[in-house]
Design a protein around this motif. Sequence first.
Motif, PDB file in Angstrom:
ATOM      1  N   ARG A   1       0.835  -1.187   0.000  1.00 21.72           N
ATOM      2  CA  ARG A   1       0.000   0.000   0.000  1.00 21.72           C
ATOM      3  C   ARG A   1       0.877   1.247   0.000  1.00 21.72           C
ATOM      4  NH1 ARG A   1      -2.620   4.209   2.061  1.00 21.72           N
ATOM      5  NH2 ARG A   1      -4.842   4.110   2.590  1.00 21.72           N
ATOM      6  N   GLY A   2       0.469   2.250  -0.803  1.00 22.54           N
ATOM      7  CA  GLY A   2       1.166   3.526  -0.823  1.00 22.54           C
ATOM      8  C   GLY A   2       0.259   4.639  -0.354  1.00 22.54           C
ATOM      9  N   GLU A   3       0.595   5.848  -0.732  1.00 19.50           N
ATOM     10  CA  GLU A   3      -0.150   7.035  -0.288  1.00 19.50           C
ATOM     11  C   GLU A   3      -1.546   7.044  -0.941  1.00 19.50           C
ATOM     12  OE1 GLU A   3      -1.308   9.187   1.718  1.00 19.50           O
ATOM     13  OE2 GLU A   3       0.758   9.688   2.307  1.00 19.50           O
ATOM     14  N   PHE A   4      -2.461   7.804  -0.321  1.00 17.91           N
ATOM     15  CA  PHE A   4      -3.788   8.000  -0.928  1.00 17.91           C
ATOM     16  C   PHE A   4      -3.664   8.733  -2.261  1.00 17.91           C
ATOM     17  CE2 PHE A   4      -5.331   7.432   3.437  1.00 17.91           C
ATOM     18  CZ  PHE A   4      -6.393   6.585   3.196  1.00 17.91           C
ATOM     19  N   ASP A   5      -4.575   8.408  -3.157  1.00 18.45           N
ATOM     20  CA  ASP A   5      -4.691   9.178  -4.410  1.00 18.45           C
ATOM     21  C   ASP A   5      -5.688  10.299  -4.135  1.00 18.45           C
ATOM     22  OD1 ASP A   5      -5.360  10.229  -6.839  1.00 18.45           O
ATOM     23  OD2 ASP A   5      -6.091   8.340  -7.716  1.00 18.45           O
ATOM     24  N   TYR A   6      -5.159  11.452  -3.716  1.00 23.63           N
ATOM     25  CA  TYR A   6      -6.036  12.547  -3.276  1.00 23.63           C
ATOM     26  C   TYR A   6      -6.777  13.227  -4.435  1.00 23.63           C
ATOM     27  CZ  TYR A   6      -4.272  12.149   1.479  1.00 23.63           C
ATOM     28  OH  TYR A   6      -3.977  11.681   2.735  1.00 23.63           O
ATOM     29  N   LEU A   7      -6.405  12.908  -5.693  1.00 23.81           N
ATOM     30  CA  LEU A   7      -7.156  13.444  -6.844  1.00 23.81           C
ATOM     31  C   LEU A   7      -8.526  12.786  -6.964  1.00 23.81           C
ATOM     32  CD1 LEU A   7      -4.687  13.817  -9.840  1.00 23.81           C
ATOM     33  CD2 LEU A   7      -6.062  15.620  -8.800  1.00 23.81           C
ATOM     34  N   HIS A   8      -8.622  11.568  -6.393  1.00 31.43           N
ATOM     35  CA  HIS A   8      -9.874  10.831  -6.540  1.00 31.43           C
ATOM     36  C   HIS A   8     -10.551  10.466  -5.230  1.00 31.43           C
ATOM     37  CE1 HIS A   8      -7.691  10.200 -10.376  1.00 31.43           C
ATOM     38  NE2 HIS A   8      -8.863  10.607 -10.827  1.00 31.43           N
ATOM     39  N   CYS A   9      -9.808  10.494  -4.100  1.00 33.81           N
ATOM     40  CA  CYS A   9     -10.421  10.172  -2.806  1.00 33.81           C
ATOM     41  C   CYS A   9     -11.461  11.234  -2.475  1.00 33.81           C
ATOM     42  CB  CYS A   9      -9.350  10.136  -1.714  1.00 33.81           C
ATOM     43  SG  CYS A   9     -10.080  10.091  -0.057  1.00 33.81           S
ATOM     44  N   LYS A  10     -12.703  10.759  -2.144  1.00 40.48           N
ATOM     45  CA  LYS A  10     -13.784  11.695  -1.852  1.00 40.48           C
ATOM     46  C   LYS A  10     -14.002  11.847  -0.349  1.00 40.48           C
ATOM     47  CE  LYS A  10     -15.869  10.402  -6.170  1.00 40.48           C
ATOM     48  NZ  LYS A  10     -14.904   9.285  -6.368  1.00 40.48           N
ATOM     49  N   GLY A  11     -13.138  11.212   0.424  1.00 40.35           N
ATOM     50  CA  GLY A  11     -13.178  11.414   1.866  1.00 40.35           C
ATOM     51  C   GLY A  11     -14.339  10.752   2.565  1.00 40.35           C
ATOM     52  N   CYS A  12     -14.752   9.604   2.102  1.00 41.33           N
ATOM     53  CA  CYS A  12     -15.939   8.953   2.686  1.00 41.33           C
ATOM     54  C   CYS A  12     -15.644   8.362   4.062  1.00 41.33           C
ATOM     55  CB  CYS A  12     -16.483   7.869   1.757  1.00 41.33           C
ATOM     56  SG  CYS A  12     -15.418   6.416   1.628  1.00 41.33           S
ATOM     57  N   GLY A  13     -14.374   8.024   4.310  1.00 41.02           N
ATOM     58  CA  GLY A  13     -13.993   7.532   5.632  1.00 41.02           C
ATOM     59  C   GLY A  13     -14.166   6.040   5.841  1.00 41.02           C
ATOM     60  N   ILE A  14     -14.582   5.319   4.875  1.00 37.35           N
ATOM     61  CA  ILE A  14     -14.770   3.864   5.031  1.00 37.35           C
ATOM     62  C   ILE A  14     -13.436   3.182   5.352  1.00 37.35           C
ATOM     63  CG2 ILE A  14     -15.376   1.735   3.789  1.00 37.35           C
ATOM     64  CD1 ILE A  14     -17.557   3.337   2.358  1.00 37.35           C
TER      65      ILE A  14
END
Lengths: 190, 393, 123
Positions: C65-78
């Motif tokens: 696992r690497g860093e979040f893809d913040y261009l597409h993460c919508k922050g749902c928190g799941i």
Amino acid sequence: MAGILEVRWHGRGGQGTVTAAKVLAEAVMAEGKNVQAFPEYGPERMGAPLRAYNRISETPMTIHCQVTNPAVVAVVDATLLDTVDVTEGATDDAIFVINTPGDPGELKKKMKLKSKQKVFCVDANAISLETIGRIMPNTPMLGAVVKATKVIKLDTLLADIRASFGKKFAEKIIQSNLDAASRAYGEVRS
Amino acid sequence: MKKVAMTGNVAVANAMRQINPDVCAAYPITPSTEIMQQFSTFVANGQVDTELVTVESEHSAMSACIGAAAAGGRVMNATSANGLALMWEMLYIAAGNRLPIVLSCVNRALSAPINIHCDHSDSMGARDSGWIQLYAENAQEAYDNTIQAVRIGEHPDLHLPVMSCMDGFIISHSIENLELLDDRQVGDFVGPYKGTAYPLLDLANPVTYGALHLQDYYIESRKQLHEAHKRAKNIVIEVGREYGKLSGRSYGLFETYKMDDAEIGIVALNSAAGTAKVVVDEFRAKGVKAGLLKPRLFRPFPYLEIADALKGLKALCVLDRADSFGAAGGPLFIEVRSALYDLPKRPVAINKIFGLGGRDLGLDDLRKVFEELVTLLDKGQAKSLYEYITVRE
Amino acid sequence: MSKPKGWKDLPEGGLIKEAGNAEKYNTGAWRSDRPIWIKENCIQCMFCWVFCPDAAITVDKNGERGEFDYLHCKGCGICALECPSKVKSIVMMSEAEGAKPDALEKAKAAALKMAEEKKAVKA
């Protein structure tokens, strides 16, 4: 219709009446004339009365309404004479070709035909029974209609029966149908 | 060239054989069934290379056609009446996706009451779906239109589906004389398929069909369809002329019959126009200047050209074999009358709804219409704008 | 933001000629909460990758696992909810807080605090 010969066929479902109209059309076309053949579609069931039509013309036809005033009426099953008015709309000098062993003069009286209207009789049931081996009145009726109307030559009709039936049937069946048409051509009475 | 006697359905099936489409998806319905029945024997005999997909409904048939056309294939289909109605949703999708599918519509009345015979309520209901619509008077025209429909729909400036219509039973089941082109002539005329520049099966260049367009893009997409229909007219003329060189039978937007000096005229689609020609001749023989206009291209409707062709008339009757319930007239009448609006001097125009569910339009019915038009020459005003004929009171 | 095209410039029939162009759509801009990944707590279970309703968990060529893809993460928190490590390796913060340089430090502190509170509840 001026210049157009209109034919009305009366038969029952299963007697090959629609096929007869079709074969006549193809034979007429083979002589270079213009033609139409169309059945009247209703409840298509074995034994149900049905009508089919032909239009024949030297020149191209654009008319596409029903035939209401036929000059030729072919009755493939004589029992229809009691249930259907086969004379309806027929021209004053119409020709009636009827599948019956009966007498043309008597039938003309019975059907209350006009003076210039003419009856031709042919026992197509008996002819088909003797040639084809079962009652299949359509090919003998074609022979009789061709004789009565002189619309095409017998040879043209025979060639077309061979062409139409040749795709589906064995030589023996084709030959018996040719015999049926030829015999009716010779035996039709007026 | 070969002279034959065959039904309209068999003629269209032979056109399809000569076109040799990549895919046909079919579900049977009277009176169009015979087209696919005949065509399926061509498939079974190996006379065509077509993949014939048998499906469980007309909705599925058109869906399969859409998929196959998007994949990059030349696609054809046939249906009638309720079958066309069941395709409804997919008709709009085929047009919206700009897929040049060719559909033979054998015109039949819509239920209820259930009826299998001819009227134009099926194709007229689909007139706003974005399909090009061609109408045929007889088996020859149905055959010729089927072949031209391929070229029209696939034209690089159009990419539109084409509905080729003929009258159910009256033409579809009647044997008539016609001429078939040679197989090779048809093959050369339609040429290789180039109906889409972006086939889904081009795996190296993947694309998306049918993406969502909301308030941001939908209207732009529909405007494109609108503009494509504007271009269609000239392409129909161009293809019709080229087909004329090949066959000796040229086609345009409509046919005029004895219209040059006509004072009264009938406008009618399909087989009724043929019967009306007989009555035009009768009235001409009596010295009445009668004429006829038979639209061939109904969508797009060539309103400028039709207005121009009708402008010399004093009175005309539009015959509609479909009603547009509650409207100001039948579908053809609404178009024709609207086309006449911008003429400086308009003919009196009346409308008759006739022949629904296969009711015969006889010579006497047409004679009465022409007689009424003759009276309009003096009176100038019709007793009724829009009424039924061939109906019992 | 680019200007939407007019009907003359759009591909025919609403076709999208470019494959996979959803990647270029910055749906990360829809986010109001931001997940912060604490690498030292991560046990590489890949639950977050499985549960992410988008494809916002990047995975490197070694399968880690690497860093979040913040261009597409919508922050749902799941991902944060499903993270099973004893001390959470994913912590949700407000987008404003999460974008600051000290966000990771604050996240680590928050993860420890959560772990202690959980222990206290059990005890």
